[in-house]
Motif scaffolding. Structure first.
Motif, PDB file in Angstrom:
ATOM      1  N   ARG A  57       0.854  -1.011   0.049  1.00 53.02           N
ATOM      2  CA  ARG A  57       0.535  -0.288  -0.239  1.00 53.02           C
ATOM      3  C   ARG A  57       1.192   1.024  -0.308  1.00 53.02           C
ATOM      4  O   ARG A  57       0.109   2.020  -1.095  1.00 53.02           O
ATOM      5  CB  ARG A  57      -1.422   0.321   1.749  1.00 53.02           C
ATOM      6  CG  ARG A  57      -1.909  -1.412   1.057  1.00 53.02           C
ATOM      7  CD  ARG A  57      -3.336  -0.838   1.712  1.00 53.02           C
ATOM      8  NE  ARG A  57      -3.694  -2.663   1.147  1.00 53.02           N
ATOM      9  CZ  ARG A  57      -4.291  -2.574  -0.082  1.00 53.02           C
ATOM     10  NH1 ARG A  57      -4.242  -1.344  -1.066  1.00 53.02           N
ATOM     11  NH2 ARG A  57      -4.845  -3.314  -0.064  1.00 53.02           N
ATOM     12  N   ARG A  58       1.985   1.283   0.599  1.00 52.48           N
ATOM     13  CA  ARG A  58       2.380   2.299   0.685  1.00 52.48           C
ATOM     14  C   ARG A  58       3.205   2.727  -0.711  1.00 52.48           C
ATOM     15  O   ARG A  58       3.489   4.149  -1.079  1.00 52.48           O
ATOM     16  CB  ARG A  58       3.252   2.260   2.197  1.00 52.48           C
ATOM     17  CG  ARG A  58       3.218   2.144   3.212  1.00 52.48           C
ATOM     18  CD  ARG A  58       4.786   1.781   4.393  1.00 52.48           C
ATOM     19  NE  ARG A  58       4.682   1.277   4.987  1.00 52.48           N
ATOM     20  CZ  ARG A  58       4.723   2.522   6.536  1.00 52.48           C
ATOM     21  NH1 ARG A  58       5.880   3.232   6.516  1.00 52.48           N
ATOM     22  NH2 ARG A  58       4.720   1.851   7.660  1.00 52.48           N
ATOM     23  N   ILE A  59       4.038   1.940  -0.926  1.00 50.61           N
ATOM     24  CA  ILE A  59       4.579   2.148  -2.187  1.00 50.61           C
ATOM     25  C   ILE A  59       3.523   2.235  -3.951  1.00 50.61           C
ATOM     26  O   ILE A  59       4.122   3.035  -4.304  1.00 50.61           O
ATOM     27  CB  ILE A  59       5.489   0.572  -3.047  1.00 50.61           C
ATOM     28  CG1 ILE A  59       6.019   0.220  -1.812  1.00 50.61           C
ATOM     29  CG2 ILE A  59       6.075   0.396  -4.354  1.00 50.61           C
ATOM     30  CD1 ILE A  59       6.626  -1.583  -1.886  1.00 50.61           C
ATOM     31  N   ALA A  60       2.664   1.943  -3.356  1.00 53.30           N
ATOM     32  CA  ALA A  60       1.541   2.167  -4.455  1.00 53.30           C
ATOM     33  C   ALA A  60       1.438   3.558  -4.932  1.00 53.30           C
ATOM     34  O   ALA A  60       0.962   4.182  -5.540  1.00 53.30           O
ATOM     35  CB  ALA A  60       0.320   1.140  -4.294  1.00 53.30           C
ATOM     36  N   ARG A  61       1.326   3.863  -2.797  1.00 57.61           N
ATOM     37  CA  ARG A  61       0.933   5.699  -2.505  1.00 57.61           C
ATOM     38  C   ARG A  61       2.040   6.633  -3.195  1.00 57.61           C
ATOM     39  O   ARG A  61       1.744   7.342  -3.572  1.00 57.61           O
ATOM     40  CB  ARG A  61       0.718   5.654  -0.959  1.00 57.61           C
ATOM     41  CG  ARG A  61       0.322   7.073  -1.041  1.00 57.61           C
ATOM     42  CD  ARG A  61      -0.385   6.963   0.295  1.00 57.61           C
ATOM     43  NE  ARG A  61      -0.992   5.949   0.980  1.00 57.61           N
ATOM     44  CZ  ARG A  61      -0.327   5.277   1.842  1.00 57.61           C
ATOM     45  NH1 ARG A  61       0.370   5.908   2.990  1.00 57.61           N
ATOM     46  NH2 ARG A  61      -0.831   4.695   2.573  1.00 57.61           N
ATOM     47  N   ALA A  62       2.812   5.862  -2.929  1.00 61.16           N
ATOM     48  CA  ALA A  62       4.518   6.530  -3.927  1.00 61.16           C
ATOM     49  C   ALA A  62       3.938   6.508  -5.330  1.00 61.16           C
ATOM     50  O   ALA A  62       5.257   8.076  -5.845  1.00 61.16           O
ATOM     51  CB  ALA A  62       5.223   6.352  -2.836  1.00 61.16           C
ATOM     52  N   ILE A  63       4.196   5.519  -5.563  1.00 65.18           N
ATOM     53  CA  ILE A  63       3.544   5.759  -7.372  1.00 65.18           C
ATOM     54  C   ILE A  63       3.091   6.326  -7.550  1.00 65.18           C
ATOM     55  O   ILE A  63       3.093   7.152  -8.765  1.00 65.18           O
ATOM     56  CB  ILE A  63       4.176   3.705  -7.520  1.00 65.18           C
ATOM     57  CG1 ILE A  63       4.874   3.068  -7.630  1.00 65.18           C
ATOM     58  CG2 ILE A  63       3.835   3.773  -9.192  1.00 65.18           C
ATOM     59  CD1 ILE A  63       4.437   1.554  -7.792  1.00 65.18           C
TER      60      ILE A  63
END
Ligand SMILES: C[S@@+](CC[C@H](N)C(=O)[O-])C[C@H]1O[C@@H](n2cnc3c(N)ncnc32)[C@H](O)[C@@H]1O
Length: 283
Positions: A152-158
């Motif tokens: 989830r964190r990575i998706a948000r950062a992308i």
């Protein structure tokens, strides 16, 4: 390599290598068998087929190469007049050539366009997915295909960093998203993200499911299907499929799964997570 050549050891007839790549396994199998064994090699990447062609040229018409996906293994075999195979091999994932030299964005080292298509004519690039999917879809994809705990964190950062243009943009998004103390020790922090995006770009799980549905039916009696996977999700698919084949007259060839020995891992560290499963058609 040795184990594949030994466990699949065809005595006659056709071998289908569904992922011929640079032709390493194909060469090992052809070298260890007589003139009665011929090989049909498939790959979706024309650059891989060119390399396999050079390596296997010395076998003359014992080696035939076709640009096709292993999801189409049944129609491809039929078109090549191969009714039955004595061995079928799927060595999943990407080759070291694709990772290190193709400049198609498979590696988190360097700065390359976000492509990740194994088939250069494929419909979707990594950039299409990274810049086009909804945040929740991206998170699901990273979780499902990458086993990524910080999906989830990575998706948000992308999504925040859009538009992403190169692999360095993607690495930066992942590095910024995962707290330093949570970075994995044995692999790069972006390994799982790159794997997940590559699998989605190439629709790899669907292709594997289709191949595993069709390949057993192509085997001659005593013929063997071997699959090498590098990822727990893929190995799970292979394991379940093989177990389900037992009542239909197949047997798993032990030891299963087979992992590379210390020497092979030292010589080829990328093999460390490989698992080989083999099933044999009894009747
Ligand atoms: C790990 S490499 C195989 C290496 C090969 N066994 C060798 O010894 O050189 C995987 C290869 O499978 C190919 N590939 C991936 N998905 C495919 C598919 N659906 N159909 C055919 N080839 C595929 C890739 O392009 C790549 O060349």
């Amino acid at each position: 390599m040795e184990e594949v050549a030994f466990l699949l050891r065809p005595r006659e007839g056709w071998v289908i290598d569904g992922t011929v790549g640079m032709g390493g396994h194909a060469e090992a199998i052809l070298e260890r068998s007589g003139d009665d064994v011929r090989l049909l090699g498939l790959d979706v990447d024309p650059a891989a087929l060119a390399q396999a062609g050079e390596r296997l040229g010395r076998f003359g018409d014992r080696a035939r190469l076709v640009r096709a996906s292993f999801r189409d293994v049944a129609p491809t075999a039929r078109a090549a007049s191969v009714d039955r195979a004595h061995a079928i091999l799927l060595d999943l994932g990407i080759s070291s050539y694709q990772l290190e030299e193709s400049r198609r964005g498979f590696s988190f080292q360097g700065d390359e366009p976000l492509d990740m298509r194994l088939d250069p004519d494929g419909p979707t690039t990594a950039a299409d997915l990274l810049n086009g999917l909804a945040e929740a879809e991206l998170a699901d994809l990273l979780h499902e295909y990458g086993d990524e705990p910080h999906a989830r964190r990575i998706a948000r950062a992308i999504v925040r960093r859009r538009p992403l243009r190169t692999t360095a943009d993607l690495v930066a998004a992942v590095r910024g998203a995962v707290p330093r103390h949570a970075w994995p020790r044995r692999i790069h922090v972006a390994t799982r993200t790159f794997q997940a995006i590559r699998m989605a770009v190439n629709d790899e799980p669907a292709a594997l499911h289709q191949a595993l549905r069709d390949a057993p039916g192509l085997l001659a009696e005593g013929g063997r299907l071997g699959v090498i996977s590098f990822h727990s999700g893929e190995d799970r698919i292979v394991k379940r499929t093989f177990r389900a084949l037992v009542p239909a007259g197949f047997a798993e060839v032990e030891p299963s799964p087979l992992s590379p020995g210390d020497d092979e891992v030292r010589a080829n560290p990328r093999a460390r997570s490989a698992k080989l499963r083999v099933v044999e058609r009894l009747r």
